[in-house]
Every structure is written in structure tokens, then in C-alpha cells.
Design an enzyme around this catalytic site. Structure first.
Site, PDB file in Angstrom:
ATOM      1  N   ASP A 355      48.278  26.134  30.100  1.00  0.00           N
ATOM      2  CA  ASP A 355      48.728  26.609  28.805  1.00  0.00           C
ATOM      3  C   ASP A 355      48.081  27.965  28.500  1.00  0.00           C
ATOM      4  OD1 ASP A 355      50.035  26.010  26.161  1.00  0.00           O
ATOM      5  OD2 ASP A 355      47.955  26.105  25.468  1.00  0.00           O
ATOM      6  N   GLU A 391      51.578  29.411  32.332  1.00  0.00           N
ATOM      7  CA  GLU A 391      52.328  29.944  31.200  1.00  0.00           C
ATOM      8  C   GLU A 391      51.787  31.364  31.016  1.00  0.00           C
ATOM      9  OE1 GLU A 391      53.575  28.512  26.741  1.00  0.00           O
ATOM     10  OE2 GLU A 391      51.451  28.482  27.222  1.00  0.00           O
TER      11      GLU A 391
END
Length: 692
Positions: A355, A391
Site C-alpha cells: 500500500d 501501489e
């Protein structure tokens, strides 16, 4: 060997008399955590700025304090000791002493019970309480779960084998609880749990769909933010970690077996041909900003673990969550690598999706592909075998890094998402970007000598609209989040076909379903690595909420009460996945530009002038399959019926037709309905393949 009373002190009456043989020796600073070793317990924790560090022991419940031991500082900045004859069922926390000066970045508070950054299990999940707030010097032992001791690492265990090519993967992003919580085919006690993922009904569902890689949203320990708790909401997604090792107990059928249950689930899925990736939050922690809580890292060494402004020592907030982990510090790099190695070897996952991964490559000068953490992952004999998906952005300066990660990373490709959404919505001048997306975004990845496996293609993910909501809502409806509908992504490239939300108009319903079929099929037929959001294969809705991070309820739990339309949609997705697996031309890793031939719907080659036409909504693309046959993807994204002619003569066979999913024909293509995708196959003369 020294007497325990010389170096420690008793906090609970009678503790020393119960453990008269308890003694302390010099500890091993290389073995971080509280780990059983030969003849005793080695305790070691890093803190460069502390003036003293204690380990405080509690009983098995974590409620009754037993003893406190002062640790000895090693030259490396690690505080450690080896303790003999410690009861195996005791638990522990740390207390760190030192200056408390926010302007210097120092937040020491001996009243704060601190979790071990290396702890693998806790007595319970954490609930952040008012006394945890860093601005208050309140005692927090009663409000803080206690850490359990660790077994020594098993050097004989190796990372899970991942021979699968990235472009052969079909990634399915799911939430542990939301996936099975309402599935009546599971025993009630297993619904929404790790064990529920491994239940034969769950595995059979994924296998029938064709999924071979399950990407789980965060399963490491996370906490609800106090502002959500005050509203009666919860952090459902889990992107608020207070440990990078310990398994979240809330998804276990019994809290005490969380680690074992997840490990068994990962093993069962792998045996069934399904690798597991986990979503790792290595960018911020649950401690938040200066008004947040002291739970672990802040109280141990704030200046080491977090990036701070060089002048004011205020927290850099490149994550939007109040703090940013400091991977410019070697001990934070070590923590991350040790955690990743643990998840691969002890839990057995194939890899991680990171993330806001740009944080992992940040130093004082910005993002750096040669960052020590990224280099460490590449050279580690265990980690270099993992599957790593980034990401590739955060909200800090130069935070958008799509295509900028090292070659051994794949990346979530939001350019693919937006290009595909815009084209199927009918946006002007969107055909060129759509064609690039279908070809694996070579314009992004090839310049850095990367292949199409660098691109993880998706049109929806947990963060945003579901596929059905994407074609049912022009604007988000996030009122249930109690933020006055101000939250959530606003550049959604969505549409509603004239009605906002649910409708009983059969024409609109069919248009929406066909649009979803087109979006999903494009994702699965494009070069690169396809990723599906769990539930899109069954027309799942979140009722227009595109930021359902705090909705632990019917909005986010997948329904297993199937309608005919949902069964039809699942069959469509299954058929498209089968086509991708059948033809290697659809999942090539390297770019083959000369093999891709683009045509107008009338069968004529697309010219440069055609590509620049703002209203180019009809395309055909042919590419050779390795058996000598030819594939042709035919697309009409306009709202008009169009005449069409396949670019070559021959006995073309229609494999997929989003307008009539159940119809497969051998007739020539003469017209193509609005908003339709078709896949045709022209077998070579020597081929004896048939259509099932």
C-alpha cells in the site's frame, strides 16, 4: 550469570519468590524480539535515543504484572538481556525512558506500555483508548494487549515456491471477512474467517472461476481509529497497522489460533493451486500524527521510525494518515525485511501488495529506485523469490511513480484503469490510450526495460466503485461514512445511464450489465497481469459508496444469494478467464509490437489520422496465437449500431460476445451492437481445436 534482583525489580508481590531461580545474562542484540533460545529467553529491542529500556512481564492473561527487568544497551543501540527460567506462559511489554521534547522529535513516556515491533502474537487485538494519546502521560498497561514470546526462527523453512509466471496469474482481490461472511455453504462459525477461505466451498468457487492468486486485504494487526469509534464505525479495510508481524485476531474462528488458522488456510489454498498475496501497509502506522497515540514505535524511538521535518521535527505526512515510516533508517529497513521474510517462510504467502509503496523508496531527496530497502529485497536469498506488487504512489512530493519501481516489482496500473473506463464510457479521444492499455502499457514500462508483467491491470479495486456501481452512479454516495459525502475519489469516470442508482428499467439494466462485462473482459484480455475485485463477477454493489473503508456491514459483505443475472455474469467471467488461459498470445510477458495489427470496424487498417479522430469508438485488433491461428478482438464503445467486417477472410469462430454472452457463432461479422466486445478466433488449417 547474575542474580535477577540485581538488574531488575519486582512489581508484583511474590513474583520473585515464585521464580527464585530467575536470572539474567548478557543478551544477543542480533535476535530482536523476545525469543526462546538455548536455556532461556532472549529479549532485544532497538532504541538509539532512549536513556533506559525495561521489559515488563505479565501473567498469561496480560492483566497481572509479574516483574520488570532493566535491559542493557549494546553499542548497536539494541537493548537486550537473556533471562533464564522465565515461565513460558508469561507475556510482556516494553517501557522506554528518555527526554520528552516534541520540538526535538522525542516522545518518551515511561507510563506508556509499548508493544514489541517484532512481536508475532498478542493476547488480544488492540482497542485504542484515550489514555493511549501521546499528549497525556497516562498509564496504559491495562489498555494495551501484551506480547507473547516467540519460538526461534526455523532456518530449514524456505519461502513458498512461486513458479507461476506473473502474466499467468489471475489475481482476485478480496477481504477475508467480506468474502465468506454470508456464504451459507460454510459452517456459521467459519464464515468470514481465515478458515473460511480454506473451506472446500470457498476453494471450489475460486477454482471454478479460474482464479489462481488470491490477494487479501490487510491481515496483520490493525486498529480502529478513535474518530471512527466515536461515530460507531469501524476500520473495515484494515489499513491502520500496529504490528507488521502479528496476525489480526478478528478474522480467526478463535482468537488464540489466528496465526495457525491463517497459515493453514494459505497452505490449503496453495495445495489447490491458488497462491496468496497479502496487502502490506509499510507506509504508516496506527500511532497517527502528533495528536495520535503512543503504542510502540513512537515511544521506543520516534526519530528513527518516522520521517520528521528537519527543522520542526513535525511528522512528514506523505500518506494522509498522519505519519510516514522512515525507510531511510537502516533499522526500519531491517524491520521491513524481517517482517517480509516471516510472512513468506512462517506463514507461507507468495508475496505482498504494498500500500502506498512510494514510501518504501523514499529518502531525504525523494523516491529512489536504488533505495536500501528495495535493494535489500532484491538481494535477500528468501525475499528475491517473492511476488511483489506496488501501489506506485503516495501523496508526498513526486509521489506518483507508475513505471518507476525496480524490475522485480509489478505495479497497480491506474492509467490502465482510467483509460479503459474513459473509453467504454464513450469519452472523446480515448481510443489511443485504450489501445495502449490493451497492449500492456508499453509506453509506461518498456522504456525502463520492463515487460508487460510490470502492469497489474484493473478497472476496480477495494478503493473506489465496484464495477456495477461504476455504471450506476455518476457521483459517490458516501453519506453512510458520516463525513458529509466529502470523502472518496472524485475522478471516477463513471456514468449512470440516465438514472442514479438502482432502477427497474430493463433497458438500462441490460446496458449496465453489458458495460460491466466489457470492463471485466478488457481487464482479462489485455497484456499484463489482470486483477479482479471480489464481487464484480457477480454484479456486487456497495450502493454507490466508493470509499467503504468504515462499513463493516451488508454494504461490503458479498451476497451469496444468487440471482439469474449474477449467475450469468459469473459464467461470463469464467469464460473470459478460460480464454485467457487457453491462448498464450493473451498473456505474453514481452512486448510484440509487430504482432498487434489495428483496424477500423470496416476491416481497414487504422491510420495515424484515424487514431486522432475524437470520435473513434470502434476498433479491431488481431494478434497471432502460437499455434498459428489468429485472434481478433472487436470493440464498439459507441452508442450506435455499427457495420463491421473482420480484417481477414476465413472460418472465424466467435468465442466471446458481451452482447449475447451465451451465443457462440461461426457466421461472418456483419454488424456489431452498441457497447459490445467480441473475441474471434481463426484456427489454422492444421488445427483440430473445437469450441466447447
Amino acid at each position: 550469570m547474575f542474580n535477577f534482583a540485581t538488574f531488575g525489580h519486582c512489581l508484583a508481590g511474590g513474583a520473585l519468590s515464585m521464580t527464585g531461580a530467575l536470572s539474567i545474562e548478557s543478551g544477543n542484540p542480533l535476535q530482536l524480539g523476545a525469543v526462546w533460545c538455548s536455556g532461556g529467553l532472549n529479549v532485544a529491542v532497538f532504541s538509539d535515543d532512549a536513556s533506559a529500556v525495561d521489559v515488563e512481564f505479565f501473567d498469561a492473561t496480560g492483566r497481572v504484572s509479574q516483574a520488570r527487568v532493566k535491559l542493557t544497551r549494546h553499542v548497536s543501540g539494541v537493548w537486550c538481556a537473556k533471562l533464564n527460567n522465565v515461565p513460558q506462559n508469561w507475556t510482556y511489554i516494553y517501557r522506554a525512558y528518555g527526554a520528552r521534547d516534541q520540538s526535538s522529535g522525542l516522545w518518551f513516556d515511561q507510563n506508556k506500555a509499548l508493544l514489541d515491533p517484532y512481536a508475532q502474537e498478542f493476547t488480544r487485538d488492540l482497542v485504542i483508548a484515550p489514555e493511549h494519546l501521546s499528549i497525556h502521560e497516562f498509564e496504559t498497561a491495562d489498555s494495551t494487549p501484551k506480547c507473547r514470546f516467540q519460538s526461534p526462527p526455523n532456518a530449514s523453512i524456505s519461502a513458498a515456491s512461486t513458479p507461476m509466471l506473473m502474466t499467468d496469474r489471475i489475481i482476485y482481490e478480496a477481504h477475508v471477512k467480506g468474502f465468506s461472511y454470508k456464504n451459507p455453504d460454510l459452517p456459521e462459525v467459519l464464515r468470514g474467517t481465515y478458515a473460511g477461505l480454506a473451506h472446500p466451498a470457498s476453494i471450489a468457487y475460486l477454482q471454478h472461476l479460474g482464479v489462481n492468486t488470491l490477494e487479501l486485504m490487510p491481515v496483520q494487526c490493525f486498529a480502529d481509529e478513535p474518530f471512527l469509534t466515536a461515530k460507531g464505525l469501524r476500520n473495515y479495510w484494515g489499513y491502520n497497522p500496529y504490528s507488521f508481524f502479528a496476525v489480526h485476531q478478528g478474522y480467526a474462528s478463535e482468537p488464540s489460533v489466528a496465526k495457525a488458522e491463517l497459515t493453514q488456510a494459505v497452505s490449503a489454498l496453495r495445495d489447490a493451486g491458488i497462491d496468496v498475496l497479502i496487502d502490506m501497509v509499510f507506509n504508516h502506522t496506527a500511532e497517527g500524527d502528533a495528536e495520535g497515540s503512543t503504542l510502540s514505535w513512537r515511544g521506543l524511538d520516534n526519530r528513527a521510525y518516522y520521517t520528521l521535518d528537519l527543522d520542526s521535527c513535525a511528522y512528514d505526512n506523505h500518506t494522509g494518515c498522519g505519519n510516514t515510516l522512515n525507510f531511510a533508517h537502516p533499522r526500519v529497513v531491517q524491520l521491513a525485511c524481517d517482517a517480509l521474510r516471516y510472512w513468506l517462510t512462517d506463514i507461507g504467502v507468495a508475496g505482498c501488495r504494498f500500500d502506498l509503496a512510494t514510501v518504501m523508496g523514499r529518502d531525504r531527496h525523494g523516491f529512489n529506485t536504488d533505495h536500501p530497502l528495495l535493494v535489500a529485497i532484491a538481494q535477500d536469498p528468501v525475499l528475491r523469490s517473492g511476488v511483489w506488487v506496488a501501489e506506485p504512489w503516495d501523496i508526498g512530493p513526486s509521489g506518483y511513480q507508475l513505471g518507476g519501481f525496480p524490475r522485480y516489482f509489478s505495479e497497480w496500473n491506474d492509467r490502465f484503469r482510467d483509460s479503459v473506463r474513459a473509453f467504454w464510457r464513450g469519452d472523446p479521444a480515448s481510443a489511443s490510450a485504450f489501445a495502449q492499455a490493451l497492449h500492456g502499457s508499453a509506453e509506461v514500462f518498456e522504456n525502463s526495460r520492463r515487460n508487460s508483467s510490470g502492469s497489474v491491470n484493473f478497472v476496480t479495486s477495494h478503493d473506489g466503485f465496484t464495477a456495477l456501481d461504476l455504471v450506476s452512479y455518476a457521483e459517490p454516495d458516501n453519506l453512510a461514512n458520516l463525513e458529509n459525502n466529502r470523502d472518496g475519489h472524485r475522478h471516477n469516470l463513471s456514468l449512470n445511464y440516465g438514472v442514479e442508482g438502482a432502477t427497474d428499467n430493463p433497458q438500462i439494466i441490460e446496458q449496465r450489465r453489458r458495460h460491466v462485462r466489457n470492463l471485466v473482459a478488457t481487464t482479462l484480455l489485455a497484456q499484463g497481469v489482470p486483477m479482479l475485485l471480489a464481487g464484480d463477477e457477480r454484479l456486487n454493489t456497495q450502493y454507490g459508496n466508493n470509499n467503504a473503508y468504515c462499513q463493516d456491514n451488508e454494504m461490503t459483505w458479498l451476497s451469496w444469494d444468487w440471482s439469474d443475472a449474477e449467475r450469468d455474469m459469473k459464467q461470463w467471467v469464467t469464460d473470459v478467464i478460460a480464454c485467457r488461459k487457453r491462448f498464450q498470445a493473451l498473456r505474453q510477458d514481452s512486448y510484440h509490437h509487430d504482432d498487434w495489427c489495428w483496424y477500423r470496424l470496416d476491416g481497414k487498417t487504422l491510420t495515424d489520422a484515424d487514431w486522432h479522430q475524437p470520435h473513434l469508438h470502434g476498433l479491431q485488433c488481431t494478434l497471432p496465437d502460437l499455434d498459428g491461428g489468429e485472434l481478433c478482438v472487436v470493440i464498439n464503445a459507441s452508442n450506435e449500431l455499427s457495420s463491421a467486417q473482420l480484417p481477414q477472410t476465413g472460418d472465424w469462430q466467435c468465442l466471446l460476445n458481451s452482447y449475447e454472452p451465451s451465443v457462440r457463432t461461426r457466421r461472418g461479422l456483419t454488424q456489431i451492437t452498441p457497447k459490445t466486445l467480441q473475441l474471434w478466433w481463426l484456427p489454422n488449417a492444421a488445427s483440430h481445436s473445437t469450441i466447447d
